[in-house]
Design a protein around this motif. Structure first.
Motif, mmCIF file in Angstrom:
data_model
loop_
_atom_site.group_PDB
_atom_site.id
_atom_site.type_symbol
_atom_site.label_atom_id
_atom_site.label_comp_id
_atom_site.label_asym_id
_atom_site.label_seq_id
_atom_site.Cartn_x
_atom_site.Cartn_y
_atom_site.Cartn_z
ATOM 1 N N ALA A 155 -7.963 -9.035 -10.589
ATOM 2 C CA ALA A 155 -6.579 -8.972 -11.084
ATOM 3 C C ALA A 155 -6.571 -8.945 -12.608
ATOM 4 C CB ALA A 155 -5.796 -10.184 -10.594
ATOM 5 N N VAL A 159 -1.249 -11.026 -14.384
ATOM 6 C CA VAL A 159 -0.673 -10.984 -13.036
ATOM 7 C C VAL A 159 -0.567 -12.380 -12.422
ATOM 8 C CG1 VAL A 159 -1.096 -10.185 -10.677
ATOM 9 C CG2 VAL A 159 -1.441 -8.633 -12.613
ATOM 10 N N CYS A 196 3.992 -9.175 -13.291
ATOM 11 C CA CYS A 196 2.943 -8.412 -13.956
ATOM 12 C C CYS A 196 3.486 -7.852 -15.267
ATOM 13 C CB CYS A 196 2.410 -7.304 -13.054
ATOM 14 S SG CYS A 196 3.665 -6.163 -12.460
ATOM 15 N N PHE A 219 -6.840 -11.116 -4.242
ATOM 16 C CA PHE A 219 -7.101 -11.942 -5.432
ATOM 17 C C PHE A 219 -8.041 -13.102 -5.100
ATOM 18 C CE2 PHE A 219 -2.771 -10.706 -7.442
ATOM 19 C CZ PHE A 219 -3.288 -9.470 -7.754
ATOM 20 N N ILE A 254 -1.702 -4.156 -11.871
ATOM 21 C CA ILE A 254 -2.130 -5.379 -11.188
ATOM 22 C C ILE A 254 -3.633 -5.596 -11.297
ATOM 23 C CG2 ILE A 254 -2.218 -6.589 -8.995
ATOM 24 C CD1 ILE A 254 0.078 -5.000 -8.019
ATOM 25 N N PHE A 255 -4.388 -4.498 -11.120
ATOM 26 C CA PHE A 255 -5.851 -4.634 -11.041
ATOM 27 C C PHE A 255 -6.512 -4.177 -12.332
ATOM 28 C CE2 PHE A 255 -4.383 -3.550 -6.676
ATOM 29 C CZ PHE A 255 -4.626 -4.778 -6.094
#
Lengths: 262, 300
Positions: A155, A159, A196, A219, A254-255
């Protein structure tokens, strides 16, 4: 003694009233004048710290009104004065403090308030979180077909996930408006929230429960196939629904990176 | 103490401005002719986000000064190691031409209060400041500037005037001075009834010119109590005429040094602040530009 002077000065600024005995430490023509001069520092400290809380928690302030917010914020500053000179790091305890006050004073019509506060705190955390590049989705096309099941996602630092028994996102959004409308709290509307950051703007997104659960799995270092299997079982999701969910999530900030679990 | 002094980009003897988020975009777009910017490092002691994004871009175009408010150099319990490390990291990242802090304290028993608090002016307090400044300069491996306070009261057990104390601390600690001309005016007005009362010019005349590396100018407000008036150093309005006059006399005495227009409250649009920046610059520039005077030069 300088040490005692500083401790007492600090205690006097945090207390609502000046301790008369301390006024001997101040060289003014009368105790009244010494107390008034001391109150300038007290007001500076209390006003600036309650302003710090008001900046982080505007929705809480709007929901309870200026006067009650002032009382809450001052009480919070007195109970939990800052342990750091970095104001951006101050204010984390406010949601829990509100919950304690509601309980102590048996106020039962503001049960949602601590969660609304928590949502605002997480936005603050997201706003100041470390900068990292968002995962380049194109890079996923380079992954070997055999490895896809074993992908593990990292993550981004900005986030956060949050679950609430209250419709916190609706409450927060409604109170961004000039004239907020009442929200029906009688129906149970659990909220599953993703916080986020896109560039420097924090986004608050209400997720479907299965989507939240899926992200939570990812996560928690579950591989892609482990997470998908769990969600398929728990929510009876089709493969297509899961693929669409994943594609949608990959479009959000998000990632950061992925790795392949061995 | 011997300290290696590699100032990457010195602060020129021009007028500078306190950097505020409200002006980030305008500064990047318009590239106004301002000599340098100053920040409170505490506002940038965060991991990421907009503040660092803008500061790094503005830093690429302007010299930068860091003016701390949270180190608490007057604290008996010493400066906070975590805070000092954060400051060091920021200095390494942004390479400021000057680093300064205050002749005040705000930390006691692990609690940091968000203000600049008064100290007694005595030998014990001098020693505390000197030790804390020494630790700071050693860790940062550079000389720092110390700013004179704005006082609202006089602390008992003071054996020195504010300026005697200020000069003594800076000399003994091997630091330099950030002379806040508004603070001189505010303290002189507020402490008229104290045993350690002074006039602004008495203060100014006592200051050793060679120690001054930076000047601050800001606005204050007058607050009236029943028996007395207090000037509050709130940085929320224009610099007043009396302070401009004192500033002119300061420049006559010490020559041109980098001068900051500070505005932390009621922050107007950039053009309005530029009026004050230009006014300071006009007073600075007639004298020959001597950037050497402002580089925080090495000391033996």
């Amino acid at each position: 003694m300088l040490e005692q002077f500083q401790q007492q000065f600090k205690n006097n600024l945090l207390a609502p009233e000046t301790d008369q005995a301390f006024l001997a430490q101040i060289n003014e023509i009368s105790d009244q004048q010494a107390a008034q001069r001391l109150s300038i520092y007290r007001n500076n400290v209390m006003n600036s710290l309650t302003e710090v809380l008001a900046d982080i928690y505007p929705t809480v302030k709007r929901l309870v009104g200026d006067d009650f917010f002032q009382q809450l914020a001052r009480a919070c500053v007195r109970t939990h004065p800052p342990q750091t000179a970095v104001v951006a790091h101050y204010g984390e305890m406010f949601p829990e403090f509100i919950a304690d006050i509601l309980q102590q004073q048996a106020i039962d019509n503001l049960d949602y308030l601590p969660d609304v506060a928590q949502l605002e705190w997480l936005q603050q955390c997201s706003y100041y979180a470390a900068d990292e590049n968002q995962l380049d989705v194109q890079a996923l096309t380079q992954v070997q077909a055999d490895d896809l099941d074993n992908l593990v996602f990292q993550a981004l630092p900005a986030v956060y996930l949050m679950r609430s028994h209250w419709p916190v996102v609706a409450i927060w959004q409604e109170n961004l408006k000039a004239e907020p409308q009442p929200i029906d709290l009688t129906q149970t509307q659990h909220d599953h929230v993703l916080i986020c950051r896109r560039e420097f703007a924090v986004e608050v997104i209400s997720l479907a429960p299965e989507c939240y659960d899926f992200l939570e799995q990812l996560f928690d270092s579950a591989t892609l196939s482990q997470a998908m299997m769990k969600i398929a079982e728990r929510y009876n999701c089709t493969d297509q629904a899961l693929s669409e969910m994943l594609a949608w999530l990959l479009g959000l900030p998000i990632f950061s990176t992925y790795s392949v679990a061995s | 103490m011997s300290v290696k002094q590699d100032v990457i980009e010195p602060i020129p003897a021009r007028a500078g401005l306190g950097l505020k988020p409200q002006h980030f975009e305008a500064i990047l777009e318009q590239q106004p002719d301002i000599g340098w910017f100053e920040i409170h490092p505490e506002n940038y002691m965060v991991d990421g986000g907009a503040a660092h994004h803008y500061l790094s871009r503005i830093r690429a175009n302007y010299p930068l000064s860091m003016h701390g408010v949270g180190l608490s150099l007057g604290s008996v319990e010493g400066v906070c190691d975590t805070h000092l490390q954060r400051l060091k990291s920021l200095i390494e990242r942004y390479e400021p031409g000057l680093v300064s802090e205050h002749l005040t304290w705000n930390r006691s028993e692990g609690i940091s209060l968000n203000d600049l608090l008064p100290t007694p002016f005595n030998e014990r307090a001098i020693q505390v400041f000197v030790d804390n400044i020494d630790k700071t300069q050693n860790l940062l491996q550079r000389q720092i500037l110390i700013e004179n306070p704005s006082s609202y009261l006089s602390v008992a057990e003071s054996d020195y005037t504010e300026y005697e104390f200020f000069i003594e601390v800076v000399k003994r600690a091997g630091a330099r001075m950030l002379l806040d001309v508004n603070n001189i005016y505010v303290s002189a007005s507020n402490l008229t009834e104290s045993e350690q009362a002074f006039t602004p010019d008495e203060y100014l005349n006592a200051i050793p010119a060679e120690y001054v590396g930076e000047i601050h100018l800001a606005g204050h407000t007058l607050k009236t109590f029943d028996e007395f008036d207090i000037r509050i150093d709130d940085h929320g309005s224009e610099v007043c005429e009396a302070v401009w006059d004192l500033y002119a006399r300061t420049l006559e005495k010490i020559g041109p040094v980098p001068t900051l227009i500070e505005r932390d409250n009621n922050i107007p649009a950039l053009p309005e602040l530029m009026i004050e920046v230009d006014r300071a610059e006009c007073l600075l520039v007639p004298a020959p530009l001597d950037t050497q005077a402002s580089t925080g030069r090495a000391y033996a």
